[in-house]
Motif scaffolding. Structure first.
Motif, PDB file in Angstrom:
ATOM      1  N   ASP A  24      30.345   4.180  63.500  1.00 22.31           N
ATOM      2  CA  ASP A  24      31.119   2.753  63.376  1.00 22.31           C
ATOM      3  C   ASP A  24      30.327   1.747  63.430  1.00 22.31           C
ATOM      4  O   ASP A  24      30.387   0.438  62.823  1.00 22.31           O
ATOM      5  CB  ASP A  24      32.425   2.741  64.607  1.00 22.31           C
ATOM      6  N   ARG A  40      38.971   6.779  66.809  1.00 18.83           N
ATOM      7  CA  ARG A  40      39.934   6.968  67.475  1.00 18.83           C
ATOM      8  C   ARG A  40      40.412   8.462  67.807  1.00 18.83           C
ATOM      9  O   ARG A  40      41.018   8.933  68.610  1.00 18.83           O
ATOM     10  CB  ARG A  40      41.227   6.256  66.727  1.00 18.83           C
ATOM     11  N   LYS A  74      30.984   6.766  67.152  1.00 21.83           N
ATOM     12  CA  LYS A  74      30.732   5.221  67.793  1.00 21.83           C
ATOM     13  C   LYS A  74      29.446   4.854  67.016  1.00 21.83           C
ATOM     14  O   LYS A  74      29.490   3.709  66.717  1.00 21.83           O
ATOM     15  CB  LYS A  74      30.695   5.350  69.006  1.00 21.83           C
ATOM     16  N   LYS A  79      36.643   3.378  61.960  1.00 24.74           N
ATOM     17  CA  LYS A  79      37.640   3.158  63.075  1.00 24.74           C
ATOM     18  C   LYS A  79      38.570   4.249  63.596  1.00 24.74           C
ATOM     19  O   LYS A  79      38.780   4.609  64.616  1.00 24.74           O
ATOM     20  CB  LYS A  79      38.440   1.830  63.066  1.00 24.74           C
ATOM     21  N   GLN A  89      29.662  -1.290  60.684  1.00 28.73           N
ATOM     22  CA  GLN A  89      29.979  -2.801  60.863  1.00 28.73           C
ATOM     23  C   GLN A  89      28.769  -3.563  60.304  1.00 28.73           C
ATOM     24  O   GLN A  89      29.072  -4.616  59.929  1.00 28.73           O
ATOM     25  CB  GLN A  89      30.270  -2.801  62.393  1.00 28.73           C
TER      26      GLN A  89
END
Length: 219
Positions: free
Chosen positions: A92, A60, A89, A56, A96
């Motif tokens: 990420d 950012r 992204k 994350k 997940q």
């Protein structure tokens, strides 16, 4: 549990030293296993949270760079940061998926396994309570056995023996059951956890392969 070592107990040995030693050894192994299971749960949770926080944070950072005036004057630099943002992204999203897999295959089984220990501890507590009641009634029987055999004493001795019999049987059942179940539960730990940690290793390897060989990673 309060215990008075100077309190008089029954003269007759209730539980053999060998049985009591075996019981304490097996229960001690389970207590250690419970502590290690809790620690493992805690460490796995921290690891998952750290994994998510890392990916994350990377997202950012690239988002902040895209909104930074530093990127505006240089199209090449902007294109590089855009590619990095896309890669982060994707990373990420992969992360997940990995965390979800670890939750199902490792964390949930750990939680179910840990939920067994309160029942085991309660069974041990009930066994201890049964043992104390057994000792109390055995002492009562011995007290009447030592007295002069009058009609009253004989009647009270008979009553005390009748009170003792179901308590002794109850303790014997609880004691045998725990001595049988505790080693079985302890010895089952490897077969229970082996699939979980195989899944953990596969999830970690698969995640690394996705990151290393996905074309977007090489912006």
């Amino acid at each position: 549990m309060s215990w008075n070592p100077f309190k008089a107990g029954p003269k007759k040995q209730i539980v053999s030293k060998t049985v009591e030693r075996d019981f304490e050894r097996e229960y001690g192994k389970l207590q250690q296993l419970e502590d290690q299971t809790k620690k493992l749960q805690k460490d796995m949770k921290k690891s998952i949270e750290a994994d998510l926080a890392m990916s994350k944070s990377a997202v950012r950072i690239t988002s902040d760079l895209l909104g930074n005036p530093l990127c505006e004057p240089d199209p090449d630099f902007l294109g590089m940061v855009t590619a990095l943002d896309t890669a982060m992204k994707r990373m990420d999203a992969f992360n997940q998926e990995k965390v979800n897999q670890i939750q199902k295959t490792v964390m949930d089984p750990l939680k179910r396994y840990g939920n067994v220990f309160p029942s085991l501890n309660m069974a041990v507590k009930r066994r201890e309570q049964a043992l104390q009641e057994y000792k109390r009634l055995q002492t009562k029987v011995e007290k009447y056995e030592e007295k002069e055999r009058t009609g009253t004493v004989i009647a009270k001795l008979h009553q005390a023996r009748e009170e003792l019999r179901p308590i002794r049987e109850d303790f014997d059942v609880k004691n045998r059951q725990l001595l049988d179940e505790m080693p079985k539960f302890y010895n089952s730990r490897i077969d229970y956890f082996k699939p979980s940690f195989q899944s953990l290793i596969r999830a970690q390897v698969f995640y690394l392969l996705l990151i290393l060989y996905h074309p977007l990673y090489y912006f």
